[in-house]
Motif scaffolding. Structure first.
Motif, PDB file in Angstrom:
ATOM      1  N   ASP A  57       2.524  -3.899   9.023  1.00  0.00           N
ATOM      2  CA  ASP A  57       2.777  -2.919   7.982  1.00  0.00           C
ATOM      3  C   ASP A  57       3.149  -3.642   6.685  1.00  0.00           C
ATOM      4  O   ASP A  57       3.948  -4.588   6.699  1.00  0.00           O
ATOM      5  CB  ASP A  57       3.922  -1.993   8.422  1.00  0.00           C
ATOM      6  CG  ASP A  57       4.150  -0.871   7.419  1.00  0.00           C
ATOM      7  OD1 ASP A  57       3.195  -0.497   6.720  1.00  0.00           O
ATOM      8  OD2 ASP A  57       5.295  -0.378   7.342  1.00  0.00           O
ATOM      9  N   LYS A  62       1.677  -0.352   0.313  1.00  0.00           N
ATOM     10  CA  LYS A  62       1.244   0.916   0.896  1.00  0.00           C
ATOM     11  C   LYS A  62       0.006   0.712   1.762  1.00  0.00           C
ATOM     12  O   LYS A  62      -0.953   1.481   1.706  1.00  0.00           O
ATOM     13  CB  LYS A  62       0.973   1.943  -0.204  1.00  0.00           C
ATOM     14  CG  LYS A  62       2.191   2.272  -1.057  1.00  0.00           C
ATOM     15  CD  LYS A  62       1.861   3.284  -2.137  1.00  0.00           C
ATOM     16  CE  LYS A  62       3.097   3.579  -2.991  1.00  0.00           C
ATOM     17  NZ  LYS A  62       2.784   4.560  -4.076  1.00  0.00           N
ATOM     18  N   SER A  63       0.045  -0.337   2.580  1.00  0.00           N
ATOM     19  CA  SER A  63      -1.112  -0.722   3.379  1.00  0.00           C
ATOM     20  C   SER A  63      -0.678  -1.123   4.782  1.00  0.00           C
ATOM     21  O   SER A  63       0.498  -1.390   5.044  1.00  0.00           O
ATOM     22  CB  SER A  63      -1.865  -1.889   2.717  1.00  0.00           C
ATOM     23  OG  SER A  63      -2.256  -1.570   1.401  1.00  0.00           O
ATOM     24  N   ARG A  64      -1.655  -1.173   5.677  1.00  0.00           N
ATOM     25  CA  ARG A  64      -1.443  -1.640   7.046  1.00  0.00           C
ATOM     26  C   ARG A  64      -2.656  -2.460   7.458  1.00  0.00           C
ATOM     27  O   ARG A  64      -3.791  -2.087   7.161  1.00  0.00           O
ATOM     28  CB  ARG A  64      -1.242  -0.466   8.005  1.00  0.00           C
ATOM     29  CG  ARG A  64      -1.056  -0.872   9.468  1.00  0.00           C
ATOM     30  CD  ARG A  64      -0.822   0.339  10.357  1.00  0.00           C
ATOM     31  NE  ARG A  64       0.453   0.964  10.045  1.00  0.00           N
ATOM     32  CZ  ARG A  64       1.621   0.571  10.547  1.00  0.00           C
ATOM     33  NH1 ARG A  64       1.661  -0.460  11.388  1.00  0.00           N
ATOM     34  NH2 ARG A  64       2.724   1.203  10.242  1.00  0.00           N
ATOM     35  N   ALA A  65      -2.428  -3.570   8.142  1.00  0.00           N
ATOM     36  CA  ALA A  65      -3.511  -4.445   8.582  1.00  0.00           C
ATOM     37  C   ALA A  65      -3.425  -4.660  10.088  1.00  0.00           C
ATOM     38  O   ALA A  65      -2.322  -4.756  10.648  1.00  0.00           O
ATOM     39  CB  ALA A  65      -3.439  -5.785   7.864  1.00  0.00           C
ATOM     40  N   ALA A  96      -8.146  -3.161   7.624  1.00  0.00           N
ATOM     41  CA  ALA A  96      -6.974  -2.729   6.867  1.00  0.00           C
ATOM     42  C   ALA A  96      -7.100  -1.278   6.440  1.00  0.00           C
ATOM     43  O   ALA A  96      -8.204  -0.776   6.204  1.00  0.00           O
ATOM     44  CB  ALA A  96      -6.784  -3.620   5.640  1.00  0.00           C
ATOM     45  N   GLU A  97      -5.947  -0.606   6.352  1.00  0.00           N
ATOM     46  CA  GLU A  97      -5.833   0.719   5.756  1.00  0.00           C
ATOM     47  C   GLU A  97      -5.133   0.523   4.421  1.00  0.00           C
ATOM     48  O   GLU A  97      -4.002   0.050   4.375  1.00  0.00           O
ATOM     49  CB  GLU A  97      -5.028   1.650   6.662  1.00  0.00           C
ATOM     50  CG  GLU A  97      -5.648   1.868   8.029  1.00  0.00           C
ATOM     51  CD  GLU A  97      -4.733   2.649   8.959  1.00  0.00           C
ATOM     52  OE1 GLU A  97      -3.685   3.132   8.479  1.00  0.00           O
ATOM     53  OE2 GLU A  97      -5.062   2.768  10.147  1.00  0.00           O
ATOM     54  N   THR A  98      -5.804   0.878   3.326  1.00  0.00           N
ATOM     55  CA  THR A  98      -5.302   0.571   1.999  1.00  0.00           C
ATOM     56  C   THR A  98      -5.455   1.778   1.072  1.00  0.00           C
ATOM     57  O   THR A  98      -6.198   2.716   1.373  1.00  0.00           O
ATOM     58  CB  THR A  98      -6.067  -0.610   1.390  1.00  0.00           C
ATOM     59  OG1 THR A  98      -7.442  -0.235   1.227  1.00  0.00           O
ATOM     60  CG2 THR A  98      -5.986  -1.841   2.294  1.00  0.00           C
ATOM     61  N   PRO A  99      -4.773   1.746  -0.083  1.00  0.00           N
ATOM     62  CA  PRO A  99      -4.968   2.809  -1.076  1.00  0.00           C
ATOM     63  C   PRO A  99      -6.410   2.813  -1.583  1.00  0.00           C
ATOM     64  O   PRO A  99      -7.111   1.803  -1.494  1.00  0.00           O
ATOM     65  CB  PRO A  99      -3.990   2.411  -2.195  1.00  0.00           C
ATOM     66  CG  PRO A  99      -2.957   1.557  -1.532  1.00  0.00           C
ATOM     67  CD  PRO A  99      -3.704   0.812  -0.463  1.00  0.00           C
ATOM     68  N   PHE A 102      -7.719  -0.060  -3.791  1.00  0.00           N
ATOM     69  CA  PHE A 102      -7.614  -1.437  -3.311  1.00  0.00           C
ATOM     70  C   PHE A 102      -8.911  -2.178  -3.615  1.00  0.00           C
ATOM     71  O   PHE A 102      -9.994  -1.706  -3.258  1.00  0.00           O
ATOM     72  CB  PHE A 102      -7.341  -1.451  -1.811  1.00  0.00           C
ATOM     73  CG  PHE A 102      -7.057  -2.815  -1.251  1.00  0.00           C
ATOM     74  CD1 PHE A 102      -5.864  -3.452  -1.514  1.00  0.00           C
ATOM     75  CD2 PHE A 102      -7.987  -3.462  -0.453  1.00  0.00           C
ATOM     76  CE1 PHE A 102      -5.578  -4.708  -0.984  1.00  0.00           C
ATOM     77  CE2 PHE A 102      -7.727  -4.713   0.074  1.00  0.00           C
ATOM     78  CZ  PHE A 102      -6.515  -5.332  -0.195  1.00  0.00           C
ATOM     79  N   LYS A 106     -12.288  -3.834   3.288  1.00  0.00           N
ATOM     80  CA  LYS A 106     -11.255  -3.478   4.262  1.00  0.00           C
ATOM     81  C   LYS A 106     -11.490  -4.105   5.638  1.00  0.00           C
ATOM     82  O   LYS A 106     -10.697  -3.915   6.553  1.00  0.00           O
ATOM     83  CB  LYS A 106     -11.167  -1.956   4.387  1.00  0.00           C
ATOM     84  CG  LYS A 106     -10.685  -1.277   3.100  1.00  0.00           C
ATOM     85  CD  LYS A 106     -10.681   0.234   3.240  1.00  0.00           C
ATOM     86  CE  LYS A 106     -10.067   0.895   2.019  1.00  0.00           C
ATOM     87  NZ  LYS A 106     -10.744   0.556   0.757  1.00  0.00           N
ATOM     88  N   ASP A 202      -5.006  -8.782  -7.894  1.00  0.00           N
ATOM     89  CA  ASP A 202      -5.124  -7.345  -7.685  1.00  0.00           C
ATOM     90  C   ASP A 202      -6.045  -6.692  -8.711  1.00  0.00           C
ATOM     91  O   ASP A 202      -6.283  -5.486  -8.665  1.00  0.00           O
ATOM     92  CB  ASP A 202      -3.750  -6.670  -7.707  1.00  0.00           C
ATOM     93  CG  ASP A 202      -3.022  -6.890  -9.028  1.00  0.00           C
ATOM     94  OD1 ASP A 202      -3.299  -7.909  -9.682  1.00  0.00           O
ATOM     95  OD2 ASP A 202      -2.174  -6.053  -9.385  1.00  0.00           O
TER      96      ASP A 202
END
Length: 281
Positions: A57, A62-65, A96-99, A102, A106, A202
Motif C-alpha cells: 500500500d 493513493k496507490s497499491r502495488a 498497480a492500482e493508481t489514480p 498516474f 500499470k 511524476d
C-alpha cells in the motif's frame, strides 16, 4: 523501548505491507504483516525477501502495488555522517492500482534495480525495466522526498530498446490501454536510444529533456519507409504555462534503405543513403 534486529528474512511467503503506516493502522495491528515504519522503530538492519508475493500500500500516492519479489535485499548502514539504505531488487509480475492521472503503465513484466537511498534521494546504480518487449536501463541520481513521490527530479544515463510507436505514445500522453490511442499517426518501427535524460518523475512528458543517439530499424511514417535511421541530437519538452512546442535539435542524421533499380514504367527506383546536417525543429 526499541528492539534491535539484525535481519528479517521471508522465503516463499506472502506479505501485506505499507510504505508509510497510518496512525489507525498502527493502532489496529490486524492480520499478518508489517510496516516499513515498524522496521524503523525496531531498528532492523537488513530485510530479505525471496520468491514472496507482496501487496504494498502506498497511501501518500493513493496507490497499491502487487508483485512477486523474486529477490529483495534492503540493508541499513549507519555511519558518522548519517544512515542510508542499500537496496537490491528483482521483481516480476508487477501490477498497480493508481489514480487516473498516474503517468506510468500499470503493469510491468520485470523490474530490477540496485540503489542507495538516503535523506537526499536515491543514487541509482542499476535499473532495468521490461514491459511488452520494451526495455529500459538507467543509472544516475534521483533527488526529492521519496515518501511523497512528487517532485522527484532525475538525472540519468539512459538506454531504451523497443517499439517506437509505444514510446511516442507515452510521451504524447495518449492512453493506449483505454483504446484512445492515436498511434496510427505516429512513426512506427524498432528503435534504441543511448544518452542522458533529465525529468521530473511524476511529470515526464512535460519536463523531459534528453540528448543522445537514436537508432532505428524498419521505420515507417505515413508514406515514408527506411531500413535504418541514426540521429544524434536532443529533445526538450515545452515549459509549463507557455505556448511553445517541443524542441528537437538534430546534430546529424543518416537515413538508409536498400536500393531497388527502376524497371520500366511500373517500378520506380528506390532506396539509397541520405545524410542530413544540423537543424532545429
Amino acid at each position: 523501548a526499541r528492539v534491535s534486529i539484525h535481519q528479517v528474512k521471508i522465503v516463499n511467503g506472502k506479505v501485506r505491507t505499507s510504505l508509510v503506516a497510518s496512525p489507525s493502522e498502527s493502532r489496529r495491528r490486524r492480520g499478518v504483516g508489517f510496516s516499513w515504519q515498524d522496521l524503523f522503530e525496531i531498528q532492523a538492519e537488513r530485510v530479505d525477501l525471496e520468491n514472496t508475493a507482496v501487496d504494498l500500500d502506498l497511501p501518500t500516492l493513493k496507490s497499491r502495488a502487487r508483485f512477486n519479489a523474486r529477490s529483495v535485499e534492503i540493508e541499513k548502514v549507519t555511519e558518522k555522517k548519517g544512515a542510508y539504505y542499500d537496496v537490491a531488487v528483482q521483481l516480476g509480475e508487477f501490477s498497480a492500482e493508481t489514480p487516473p492521472n498516474f503517468p506510468y503503465p500499470k503493469t510491468v513484466d520485470s523490474l530490477r534495480f540496485a540503489a542507495r537511498l538516503d535523506s537526499g534521494g536515491v543514487e541509482v546504480r542499476e535499473f532495468e525495466l521490461v514491459r511488452e518487449g520494451t526495455q529500459v536501463e538507467a543509472s544516475g541520481h534521483v533527488s526529492g522526498d521519496l515518501l511523497r513521490g512528487a517532485g522527484l527530479h532525475a538525472d540519468l544515463s539512459l538506454k531504451l530498446n523497443g517499439d517506437l510507436g509505444r514510446m511516442l505514445d507515452f510521451l504524447a500522453k495518449r492512453k493506449p490501454e483505454t483504446g484512445n490511442s492515436d498511434s496510427e499517426g505516429l512513426p512506427q518501427g524498432h528503435v534504441s536510444f543511448e544518452g542522458r535524460a533529465r525529468m521530473q518523475l511524476d511529470r515526464v512528458p512535460e519536463t523531459l529533456s534528453a540528448s543522445g543517439v537514436l537508432r532505428g530499424e524498419s521505420i515507417a511514417y505515413r508514406n515514408y519507409r527506411a531500413d535504418k535511421v541514426e540521429v544524434e541530437g536532443s529533445y526538450t519538452a515545452p515549459r509549463t504555462g507557455t505556448s511553445a512546442a517541443n524542441e528537437i535539435v538534430v546534430k546529424r542524421a543518416v537515413i538508409e534503405s536498400k536500393e531497388v533499380d527502376k524497371r520500366g514504367g511500373h517500378q520506380p527506383g528506390l532506396g539509397g543513403r541520405i545524410e542530413i546536417g544540423a537543424f532545429r525543429y
